[in-house]
Design a protein around this motif. Structure first.
Motif, PDB file in Angstrom:
ATOM      1  N   SER A  23     108.709 -11.825  18.969  1.00  0.00           N
ATOM      2  CA  SER A  23     109.101 -10.825  19.935  1.00  0.00           C
ATOM      3  C   SER A  23     109.170  -9.456  19.244  1.00  0.00           C
ATOM      4  CB  SER A  23     110.420 -11.284  20.557  1.00  0.00           C
ATOM      5  OG  SER A  23     111.315 -10.293  20.592  1.00  0.00           O
ATOM      6  N   GLY A  24     108.619  -8.445  19.867  1.00  0.00           N
ATOM      7  CA  GLY A  24     108.586  -7.109  19.281  1.00  0.00           C
ATOM      8  C   GLY A  24     107.285  -6.796  18.558  1.00  0.00           C
ATOM      9  N   CYS A  25     106.328  -7.722  18.556  1.00  0.00           N
ATOM     10  CA  CYS A  25     105.102  -7.482  17.803  1.00  0.00           C
ATOM     11  C   CYS A  25     104.090  -6.677  18.605  1.00  0.00           C
ATOM     12  CB  CYS A  25     104.478  -8.797  17.349  1.00  0.00           C
ATOM     13  SG  CYS A  25     103.771  -9.741  18.706  1.00  0.00           S
ATOM     14  N   GLY A  26     104.373  -6.411  19.880  1.00  0.00           N
ATOM     15  CA  GLY A  26     103.491  -5.541  20.645  1.00  0.00           C
ATOM     16  C   GLY A  26     102.712  -6.226  21.741  1.00  0.00           C
ATOM     17  N   LYS A  27     103.059  -7.468  22.068  1.00  0.00           N
ATOM     18  CA  LYS A  27     102.296  -8.203  23.084  1.00  0.00           C
ATOM     19  C   LYS A  27     102.383  -7.508  24.441  1.00  0.00           C
ATOM     20  CE  LYS A  27     104.840 -11.895  22.601  1.00  0.00           C
ATOM     21  NZ  LYS A  27     105.838 -11.448  21.625  1.00  0.00           N
ATOM     22  N   SER A  28     103.625  -7.227  24.862  1.00  0.00           N
ATOM     23  CA  SER A  28     103.787  -6.601  26.173  1.00  0.00           C
ATOM     24  C   SER A  28     103.144  -5.225  26.189  1.00  0.00           C
ATOM     25  CB  SER A  28     105.273  -6.466  26.520  1.00  0.00           C
ATOM     26  OG  SER A  28     105.841  -7.726  26.683  1.00  0.00           O
ATOM     27  N   THR A  29     103.343  -4.479  25.122  1.00  0.00           N
ATOM     28  CA  THR A  29     102.746  -3.157  25.048  1.00  0.00           C
ATOM     29  C   THR A  29     101.245  -3.237  25.257  1.00  0.00           C
ATOM     30  OG1 THR A  29     104.440  -2.603  23.427  1.00  0.00           O
ATOM     31  CG2 THR A  29     102.576  -1.088  23.629  1.00  0.00           C
ATOM     32  N   LEU A  60     107.814  -0.473  12.860  1.00  0.00           N
ATOM     33  CA  LEU A  60     106.564   0.039  13.419  1.00  0.00           C
ATOM     34  C   LEU A  60     106.516   1.561  13.403  1.00  0.00           C
ATOM     35  CD1 LEU A  60     106.146  -2.452  16.364  1.00  0.00           C
ATOM     36  CD2 LEU A  60     104.874  -2.384  14.225  1.00  0.00           C
ATOM     37  N   PRO A  70     107.379   6.845  27.387  1.00  0.00           N
ATOM     38  CA  PRO A  70     106.819   7.404  26.152  1.00  0.00           C
ATOM     39  C   PRO A  70     105.573   6.696  25.639  1.00  0.00           C
ATOM     40  CG  PRO A  70     108.701   6.017  25.642  1.00  0.00           C
ATOM     41  CD  PRO A  70     108.571   6.028  27.130  1.00  0.00           C
ATOM     42  N   ALA A 106     103.102   0.489  18.187  1.00  0.00           N
ATOM     43  CA  ALA A 106     103.331  -0.866  18.688  1.00  0.00           C
ATOM     44  C   ALA A 106     102.041  -1.676  18.722  1.00  0.00           C
ATOM     45  CB  ALA A 106     103.960  -0.801  20.070  1.00  0.00           C
ATOM     46  N   TYR A 108     104.311   4.594  21.028  1.00  0.00           N
ATOM     47  CA  TYR A 108     105.418   5.159  21.809  1.00  0.00           C
ATOM     48  C   TYR A 108     105.879   6.444  21.143  1.00  0.00           C
ATOM     49  CZ  TYR A 108     105.885   0.696  24.232  1.00  0.00           C
ATOM     50  OH  TYR A 108     105.659  -0.422  24.990  1.00  0.00           O
TER      51      TYR A 108
HETATM   52  N1  LIG Z   1     109.984   2.649  25.213  1.00  0.00           N
HETATM   53  C1  LIG Z   1     109.831   2.388  23.913  1.00  0.00           C
HETATM   54  N2  LIG Z   1     110.060   3.357  22.993  1.00  0.00           N
HETATM   55  C2  LIG Z   1     109.916   3.107  21.678  1.00  0.00           C
HETATM   56  N3  LIG Z   1     109.549   1.921  21.191  1.00  0.00           N
HETATM   57  C3  LIG Z   1     109.304   0.915  22.050  1.00  0.00           C
HETATM   58  C4  LIG Z   1     109.434   1.096  23.449  1.00  0.00           C
HETATM   59  N4  LIG Z   1     109.144  -0.065  24.061  1.00  0.00           N
HETATM   60  C5  LIG Z   1     108.835  -0.942  23.077  1.00  0.00           C
HETATM   61  N5  LIG Z   1     108.938  -0.349  21.862  1.00  0.00           N
HETATM   62  C6  LIG Z   1     108.656  -0.964  20.579  1.00  0.00           C
HETATM   63  O1  LIG Z   1     107.369  -1.433  20.571  1.00  0.00           O
HETATM   64  C7  LIG Z   1     107.286  -2.675  19.906  1.00  0.00           C
HETATM   65  C8  LIG Z   1     106.553  -3.676  20.717  1.00  0.00           C
HETATM   66  O2  LIG Z   1     107.320  -4.017  21.867  1.00  0.00           O
HETATM   67  P1  LIG Z   1     106.784  -5.084  22.921  1.00  0.00           P
HETATM   68  O3  LIG Z   1     105.383  -4.739  23.268  1.00  0.00           O
HETATM   69  O4  LIG Z   1     107.756  -5.142  24.030  1.00  0.00           O
HETATM   70  O5  LIG Z   1     106.844  -6.428  22.084  1.00  0.00           O
HETATM   71  P2  LIG Z   1     106.712  -7.937  22.605  1.00  0.00           P
HETATM   72  O6  LIG Z   1     106.280  -7.928  24.023  1.00  0.00           O
HETATM   73  O7  LIG Z   1     105.726  -8.536  21.690  1.00  0.00           O
HETATM   74  O8  LIG Z   1     108.041  -8.560  22.417  1.00  0.00           O
HETATM   75  C9  LIG Z   1     108.695  -3.098  19.582  1.00  0.00           C
HETATM   76  O9  LIG Z   1     108.923  -2.929  18.210  1.00  0.00           O
HETATM   77  C10 LIG Z   1     109.552  -2.158  20.373  1.00  0.00           C
HETATM   78  O10 LIG Z   1     110.665  -1.810  19.601  1.00  0.00           O
END
Ligand SMILES: Nc1ncnc2c1ncn2[C@@H]1O[C@H](COP(=O)(O)OP(=O)(O)O)[C@@H](O)[C@H]1O
Ligand code: SF4
Ligand SMILES: [Mg+2]
Lengths: 330, 314, 323
Positions: free
Chosen positions: C42-48, C277, C59, C22, C13
């Motif tokens: 949560s926050g480890c990058g799964k959704s990303t 991250l 971004p 991420a 990002y």
């Molecule tokens: N739009 C964004 N801008 C900056 N950082 C982001 C954004 N979206 C997510 N992140 C960061 O990317 C990391 C992974 O997020 P995410 O994929 O949502 O995690 P998960 O789905 O595992 O909970 C997180 O640390 C989050 O803070």
């Protein structure tokens, strides 16, 4: 189905509001220091023969001191339902006749101004909401427009377009030398007199519609359902189509909310153009303390606004399933 | 924690460009209203007053010429002195200085709007609080009243009331505007109260046996300050507009000049037809800019306190 | 046969303070006919990770690696090519499934709007399919003619599942679809996903969750992510019976008892917080919290090595090329 209940509920609310407005109308002069109505008749020395009698009779019926208060209130209502709003000292005519002749002028400038500004404003607002490059300069412009008092913008139009450029007439609703009728000359005169008052309302109203639409569209374009459409391969066009629809629906309710301000604008604007609507009646009535006319005009405006609100409520329930769902549940 | 983040948000608001622009513009007009009279020898009615020697009497000097902006004029006063004066924004039909009327009119208008906004906001807060906090029948009745007041266009109500009043001071005008402006505040405050009332910290306070008043002023109020401020700003801009409209119709204060009354006189004396633009353009422009400024203040605050409207990266 | 092959994928990002890494060099594959689980805090990058396969909007940006889906690199497709693949071949049930349907459009209209953009021409055919599938998930076929606002939350969730899978995508991504649900509804959703697989509506599923215990019920193989990196990949049963990575072990220990009230459990039972991250350490990303941390963990990144049959983990304890 709950639509009946919804309808009944809305009708009740507006009925109560109407009751309240009439009561205020009746009560206000009694609350004021020294009965202004009494003072009005006493001080009105230049009454023609017979007029004073009509007036006194009306006054006695309405405010007859020999009647108890509740009786006076009932009388007031009875007269109201007979369409008897009293007699204007200023114009020397029944109030109802005056209003009847003024109302069309209000409708003829307000309705097109509201409808067209709604369309154009929503359209411009949607453009600004979608496109950040336009937004940068359009948004401040919208806010500037929405900040302008209607009557001041009307004055600018009169000065620049009417006086300086001399393009259009800016006094009255038609050339006073003409007799109103369905002939081409009159229609031409009427239309040319109509343009500036219409424009003054139309342009300023665009501002607030556009602001509302812009904010709604930004909000909707970020809604979950748009993200979902995008993830399933929807084109830009389809996403926008869905977002627009949801953004424009609340703007219909916006119509109801803005109505009061628009009425205020129309009243002041008519004064600038000397356009013979209710606004002119209201002003003249207020300035020459012609209280029957004042009360009649007040009631007329309130009734119109209530009716418009009612219609908008009903229409809205039909076009927005969210509203429908909320009343079928409850 | 909550307090700290509020302070942080306040600082964020000061950094927001929209807020800054609006606040700066508003501040400019306030300062102008305060120090503006220093630049003109004329009084609020646009006339030149001369103190008679040996007494407390002040006598006005009348001139009858309508002059464009930045014109110098030599007045001959009551005692026969010749005074050269500058009409920054020219004079009106009756030869009165427009700049002086404008500055003092601005003062009146700001004063009326401030007063009306305070009255409307306080009334709205009280009613909204009581409705939201008490709930039940109180809530239903109050909200019914609020809804009634919302549908009746306040301007016609104002015209009606103002017309019955023989003499109108700015304060009276502020009062009636405040009395018709509160329903919006009440509605907004009620919904805020409803959402705050059942939050944990309020429940804790209630368990701890705090009185309703302590809870309202100690717990709920501080959490609504920014919100109330925003609502107050909207009241202020509504009041400016309502007051100007009333004045313009001819129902303005009978004892003072205001921005709206200047415009009303300009229309009454056919300033448009005679092309005396300096008489009617500045007052309207000031009203417009003040309302624009208030819009921007609100917009800036909303972006800070309600980030959903904030556009990424701005 | 692999349906999807991810090689050293990097998704970052863009932020004013530098890129947030991420997803940082992740490799795995999803085979045809399997449910592939992805778990992690949560926050480890799964959704990303999973969203980047479908759509990368600023971004978010692609910083390296590839994702080969049916022979094509998803990261290199043009906007129009990617748009065509979505829904028909690669679809998603989003985390916000209950609010995913436009509240003011009838469900059949939403579906038709989408299907038309993917080249379908026969409206009655699409609508017929929709009603059939609605019945399959035990909703009345009449739901097709209703507005989403008229449905309950649970019904909306099921309707969304039907809409997402209507065009028989090969790969279905399910991102935290069970997280907001109670245990009973969770079970229903998982049964439905199984059903979609059995009926051949979808070929494979990527099932993302932060709830490790749930994977036992659905995933054939599971990948554990930690701070944007792969910690361990293994068949789910083996992962649970013999975890190799210290992080996986801690995760499993933090579950109260498998199968018993795992709803409340988060993966936060481990002391310490995940690292930032923005500036991840160059060594093992878990070293700040790892009970077995060694000197080299701070300096050297552990490679992903095979530790058993089809079982991979990235930890210096498990050896690597320079041991
Ligand atoms: N739009 C964004 N801008 C900056 N950082 C982001 C954004 N979206 C997510 N992140 C960061 O990317 C990391 C992974 O997020 P995410 O994929 O949502 O995690 P998960 O789905 O595992 O909970 C997180 O640390 C989050 O803070
Ligand atoms: S590499 Fe070192 S720090 Fe990382 S998990 Fe293995 S032992 Fe722990
Ligand atoms: Mg997630």
């Amino acid at each position: 189905m709950g639509f009946r209940r919804y309808l009944a509920q809305k009708t009740a609310v507006y009925a109560i509001t109407f009751l309240f407005a009439v009561t205020i109308n009746w009560l206000l002069p009694r609350l004021m220091p020294g009965n202004p109505i009494e003072a009005m008749i006493e001080s009105n020395l230049n009454l023609g023969p017979g007029e004073k009698e009509i007036l006194i009779r009306f006054y006695e019926d309405l405010y007859g001191l020999n009647e108890p208060l509740w009786r006076q209130f009932v009388n007031f209502w009875v007269r109201l339902f007979h369409g008897d709003l009293g007699y204007s000292l200023l114009y020397k005519a029944p109030v109802w006749d005056l209003i009847r002749h003024s109302l069309p002028y209000d409708i003829v400038i307000l309705l097109p101004a509201i409808a067209l500004s709604w369309i154009v404003g929503n359209w411009l607002g949607a453009i600004a909401g979608k496109n950040r490059r336009y937004d940068r300069w359009m948004m401040p412009l919208f806010y500037f427009l929405a900040s302008m008092p209607y009557f001041w913008f009307a004055m600018l139009l009169v000065y620049f377009i009417g006086v300086k450029l001399g393009w259009l007439p800016y006094q009255g609703a038609y050339d006073p030398s003409l007799v109103p009728g369905l002939n081409w000359e009159f229609i031409k005169s009427f239309l040319s007199h109509w343009i500036l008052p219409f424009l003054s309302l139309f342009v300023v109203m665009i501002g607030s519609w556009a602001i509302g639409m812009r904010n709604m569209i930004i909000y909707e374009l970020e809604a979950d359902y748009v993200r979902y459409l995008e993830a399933l391969g929807a084109s830009e066009k389809l996403m926008t189509k869905h977002a627009y629809r949801n953004a424009i629906l609340p703007q219909v309710t916006g119509l109801a909310l803005q109505l009061g301000l628009m009425v205020a604008g129309a009243i002041a604007t008519e004064i600038v153009f000397n356009y013979p609507g209710i606004g002119i009646l209201l002003m003249n009535a207020a300035l020459s303390q012609d209280y029957f006319l004042l009360q009649g005009a007040f009631l007329m405006v309130v009734i119109s606004v209530l009716a418009a609100n009612f219609i908008i409520d009903i229409v809205y329930a039909f076009i927005d399933p969210r509203v429908r769902a909320s009343y079928t549940e409850g | 924690m909550a307090r700290e983040s509020r302070l942080y948000k306040f600082r964020l608001a000061l950094k927001n460009n929209k807020f800054r622009f609006g606040f700066g513009l508003l501040l400019f007009f306030i300062i102008f209203a305060i120090i503006g009279p220093l630049f003109t020898p004329f009084a609020g009615d646009g006339l030149y007053y001369e103190k008679l020697p040996g007494s407390n009497m002040e006598v006005a000097t009348y001139s009858t010429r309508t002059l464009p902006p930045m014109t110098r004029e030599t007045l001959i006063t009551y005692s026969g002195r010749h005074v050269e004066v500058l009409h920054i924004l020219g004079t009106d039909k009756l030869g009165r200085d427009v700049y002086a009327q404008l500055v003092y009119g601005l003062r009146t208008s700001l004063w009326i709007a401030t007063l009306a906004a305070i009255i409307g906001t306080l009334l709205g807060i009280t009613i909204g609080f009581v409705a939201g906090y008490r709930g039940g029948l109180t809530d239903e009745l109050l909200m019914m009243f609020v809804n009634i007041m919302l549908v009746i266009p306040s301007i016609v109500l104002l015209i009606l009331v103002a017309a019955y009043l023989e003499a109108r001071s700015p304060e009276i005008q502020a009062l009636i505007i405040g009395l018709t402006g509160w329903p919006w505040v009440a509605r907004a405050v009620r919904s805020q109260t409803l959402s705050l009332k059942n939050r944990e910290f309020v429940n804790l306070a209630r368990l701890a046996g705090l009185s309703d008043l302590r809870i309202i002023f100690g717990e709920i109020m501080p959490n609504m300050i920014s919100y109330i401020f925003m609502v107050g700003i909207l009241q202020f801009s509504g009041a400016i507009l309502a007051s100007a409209t009333l004045d313009f119709i001819g129902l303005g204060p009978t004892t003072a000049v205001s921005l709206g009354t200047i415009l009303q006189k300009a229309i009454a004396h056919n300033a448009l037809q005679f092309g005396w633009w300096w008489w009617f353009i500045p007052p309207g422009l000031i009203i417009t800019l003040i309302i624009t400024a208030l819009f921007f203040i609100n917009l800036g605050m909303e972006e800070v306190f309600n980030p959903r409207l904030r556009r990424g990266g701005e | 046969m692999s349906l999807l092959e991810i090689r050293d994928l990097k998704i970052y990002y863009r932020t004013p303070r530098g890129p947030v890494k991420a997803v940082d060099g992740v490799s795995f594959d999803v085979r045809e006919g399997e449910v592939f689980g992805i778990a992690g805090e949560s926050g480890c990058g799964k959704s990303t990770l999973v969203h980047s396969l479908i759509l990368r909007k600023p971004p978010m940006f692609h910083a390296g690696g590839e994702a080969i889906f049916k022979g094509k690199d998803l990261m290199k497709l043009s906007e129009e090519e990617a748009r065509k693949i979505r829904y028909t071949e690669l679809s998603i049930i989003p985390q916000y499934a209950m609010n995913a349907l436009n509240p003011t459009k009838k469900i059949k209209d939403i579906v038709w709007d989408l299907a038309r953009e993917h080249g379908y021409e026969d409206r009655s055919e699409v609508e017929g399919l929709l009603r059939e599938r609605l019945a399959m998930v035990k909703l009345s076929p009449k739901v097709a003619d209703m507005y989403p606002v008229e449905l309950s939350g649970g019904m909306r969730q099921r309707a969304t599942m039907v809409v997402s899978t209507l065009l028989n995508p090969d790969l279905l991504i399910a991102d935290e679809v069970t997280s907001a649900l109670d245990v009973t509804t969770q079970r229903v959703v998982i049964e439905l996903l199984h059903h979609f697989m059995e009926e051949g509506i979808v070929k494979s599923i990527i099932f993302v969750t932060h709830d490790l215990a749930l994977l036992d019920k659905i995933a054939d193989r599971t990948m554990i992510l930690y701070a944007g990196k792969v910690a361990e990949i293994a068949p789910t049963e083996e992962m649970i019976s013999s975890p190799a990575h210290p992080y996986t072990k801690l995760l499993l220990e933090s579950l109260p008892k498998i199968g018993v009230r795992y709803k409340e459990t988060k993966l936060n039972g481990i002391p310490g917080y995940p690292i930032s991250l923005l500036n991840p350490p160059k060594g093992c990303r878990f070293y700040t919290r790892c009970p077995y941390v060694m000197d080299r963990c701070r300096e050297e990144e552990p490679p992903l090595v095979e530790v058993g049959d089809d079982h991979y983990a990235a930890c210096h304890l498990l050896g690597g090329e320079n041991q």
